[in-house]
Enzyme design. Sequence first.
Site, PDB file in Angstrom:
ATOM      1  N   GLU A   1      49.152  54.403 110.777  1.00  0.00           N
ATOM      2  CA  GLU A   1      49.798  55.702 110.846  1.00  0.00           C
ATOM      3  C   GLU A   1      50.176  56.038 109.413  1.00  0.00           C
ATOM      4  O   GLU A   1      50.893  55.274 108.759  1.00  0.00           O
ATOM      5  CB  GLU A   1      51.048  55.681 111.718  1.00  0.00           C
TER       6      GLU A   1
ATOM      7  N   ASP B   1      52.960  51.085 111.376  1.00  0.00           N
ATOM      8  CA  ASP B   1      53.812  52.258 111.488  1.00  0.00           C
ATOM      9  C   ASP B   1      54.086  52.884 110.127  1.00  0.00           C
ATOM     10  O   ASP B   1      54.484  52.198 109.182  1.00  0.00           O
ATOM     11  CB  ASP B   1      55.140  51.851 112.148  1.00  0.00           C
ATOM     12  N   ALA B   2      53.882  54.197 110.015  1.00  0.00           N
ATOM     13  CA  ALA B   2      54.319  55.025 108.887  1.00  0.00           C
ATOM     14  C   ALA B   2      54.161  54.332 107.535  1.00  0.00           C
ATOM     15  O   ALA B   2      55.144  54.146 106.800  1.00  0.00           O
ATOM     16  CB  ALA B   2      55.772  55.453 109.101  1.00  0.00           C
TER      17      ALA B   2
ATOM     18  N   ASP C   1      47.382  65.384 112.794  1.00  0.00           N
ATOM     19  CA  ASP C   1      46.892  66.761 112.674  1.00  0.00           C
ATOM     20  C   ASP C   1      46.269  67.232 113.986  1.00  0.00           C
ATOM     21  O   ASP C   1      46.493  68.368 114.429  1.00  0.00           O
ATOM     22  CB  ASP C   1      45.838  66.854 111.570  1.00  0.00           C
TER      23      ASP C   1
ATOM     24  N   GLY D   1      59.083  61.602 122.450  1.00  0.00           N
ATOM     25  CA  GLY D   1      60.452  61.109 122.315  1.00  0.00           C
ATOM     26  C   GLY D   1      61.282  61.817 121.271  1.00  0.00           C
ATOM     27  O   GLY D   1      62.516  61.789 121.341  1.00  0.00           O
TER      28      GLY D   1
ATOM     29  N   ASP E   1      56.201  59.213 119.704  1.00  0.00           N
ATOM     30  CA  ASP E   1      56.918  60.087 118.782  1.00  0.00           C
ATOM     31  C   ASP E   1      56.919  61.530 119.258  1.00  0.00           C
ATOM     32  O   ASP E   1      57.952  62.201 119.266  1.00  0.00           O
ATOM     33  CB  ASP E   1      56.272  60.034 117.394  1.00  0.00           C
ATOM     34  N   GLN E   2      55.737  62.004 119.621  1.00  0.00           N
ATOM     35  CA  GLN E   2      55.602  63.423 119.919  1.00  0.00           C
ATOM     36  C   GLN E   2      56.289  63.815 121.229  1.00  0.00           C
ATOM     37  O   GLN E   2      56.580  64.981 121.443  1.00  0.00           O
ATOM     38  CB  GLN E   2      54.117  63.810 119.962  1.00  0.00           C
TER      39      GLN E   2
ATOM     40  N   HIS F   1      46.778  66.195 117.035  1.00  0.00           N
ATOM     41  CA  HIS F   1      47.822  66.428 118.041  1.00  0.00           C
ATOM     42  C   HIS F   1      48.551  67.747 117.790  1.00  0.00           C
ATOM     43  O   HIS F   1      48.757  68.553 118.705  1.00  0.00           O
ATOM     44  CB  HIS F   1      48.842  65.293 118.041  1.00  0.00           C
ATOM     45  N   HIS F   2      48.967  67.984 116.537  1.00  0.00           N
ATOM     46  CA  HIS F   2      49.800  69.143 116.244  1.00  0.00           C
ATOM     47  C   HIS F   2      49.067  70.450 116.556  1.00  0.00           C
ATOM     48  O   HIS F   2      49.670  71.403 117.071  1.00  0.00           O
ATOM     49  CB  HIS F   2      50.229  69.117 114.780  1.00  0.00           C
TER      50      HIS F   2
END
Length: 589
Positions: free
Chosen positions: A292, A254-255, A319, A393, A390-391, A321-322
Amino acid sequence: MRSRQFGPRVSKDGVSFRLWAPAAKRVDLLLDRALPMQRRDDGWHAVDVPGLTAGSRYKFRIDNELEVPDPGSDFQPDDVTGPSEVIDHGAYAWRAKDWRGRPWQDAVFLESHVGTFTHEGTYRAMIDKLDHLVETGITALELMPLADFAGRRNWGYDGVLLYAPDSAYGRPDDLRALIDEAHLRGLMVFLDVVYNHFGPEGNYLGHYAPEFFTAAHTPWGSAIDYRVPQVRAFAIENALHWLADYRFDGLRFDAVNHIFGVRDEIPLLHELSAAVGDLATETGRHIHLVLENGDNRASMLDSAEDPPRGKFRAQWNDDYHHVWHVMLTGESAGYYGDYQDDPRGDLARALSSGFVYQGKRAAFWGGEPRGEPSGHLAPSAFVNFLQNHDQIGNRALGDRLESIAAPAAVAAALAVTLLAPTVPMLFMGEEWGSRRPFPFFCDFQGGLADAVRKGRRIEYEWAYSKYGDEVPDPLAVETFKSAVIDWEARNQSPGKERLALVRGLLAVRHKEIAPRLPGATFGEARAGADGLLTADWIMGDGTRLHLIANLSASELSPPRTRPAGKPIWGGALTDRLLPWSVLWSLGEV
């Protein structure tokens, strides 16, 4: 595999306990009696207890004042502040004894949250749904973090005891049974792990090992100091613990851009990858590591490095997804603002070279250059998706794409995503177009609960501002219950039609795309203002994969140059491209 320093060690003679507590003058092991632990000069405290067995519960007492669980606890039956339980990881009788995993080219992910995957919310209940995954064409079940968190409900990113699978979902052997049953069906199982911060409740490390943390901060709390060898070992051993003791097939980190010092090349991630590579070599297993990373560091990725030797198989491609989200919804708030100028062109860039941001300045990221060139990487170095936890929630209402975009447009996006030679991922229920929300939820108490409510509204003000009291309370049990996915909807329209579409696409993927992925390279992609998209890739067997799509609500003329080859999805090319139509073909170079 290296010897584990953190957590209890079980042997035929008893149990050995260790605690790294450099700031403590005295540590006692608390069983049914108190046993003083021997302090060493390096900050470790240790004691051996002959005759003790698995199932025993214990705590540590620091300087006759503070009682704490083991930071290397293998299980917390009474939550994060309760006693730790000794677990014998060698006692489980694995049924899938010959399982060695699957190669990366086979990967099709389904991200899931154990607590909302079924009405029971347990590891055992998930087993009953594994056949559905196989029938759909999913090959990799990815679990959101399991590390023990405070309370009974949480996304998992507030874990504080990183070795202990949370008791809300069952016991350690229940988790092993889920993984074992998945392997018996040919399914890989991945785990999301968090090494950039600890959760806000139940972490006592700062009291007796302040060296664990730096003066730096992440968006979620104090940064962990991996310059300290013992701290680095804590994370590396934790990764190996999940992969060896539970036989996960891979990890998603994660991140990692919020791990302190990653940009300064503190060797945590490199060392961790190499240690996992050693485990893969020793066991003869396929083990896959996925990042990620908001920094889009292409230099950290190599999908062909097998086993891992310092790099990572792939990265979640935000990218990608966005761009799709902007195209399908028209939304522009927050990070979506960085994809407004030319979303179709950005999609072509993602299809032709991986990242959209490869050094270009991004307003949401403070106007700083973001990313590295990525077109030289294999397409399989990118995990692409239209939705994830994330996208969904981090939206004010936790609403899914199906609730805010046209069904035909979403179907076209799926047809592109699931057949492209990148690695596809779905979010649980997406395969039948579930509209069940996935809002943020947790189970804190008192002042911390109020702080979470306030903090969410501040951090995501751009998403929350227009909804006011409609935003679900993240602390309410009803918010959690609203996220349980609607399995019954897959057998009713429009769910059964969407599920048939996804199954059909994945059947083509496994037959035509996956066998050709090793050695595949990016080609070219073009997107017109009218919605016409074309792209191609050179596959590992020398064939060329072609995509022609009409990403608009109007009929279009096809491209003047028509690719030669056999259609594999969408039928043969005609004189008109219907709205939201997607055509795939394979031909000679």
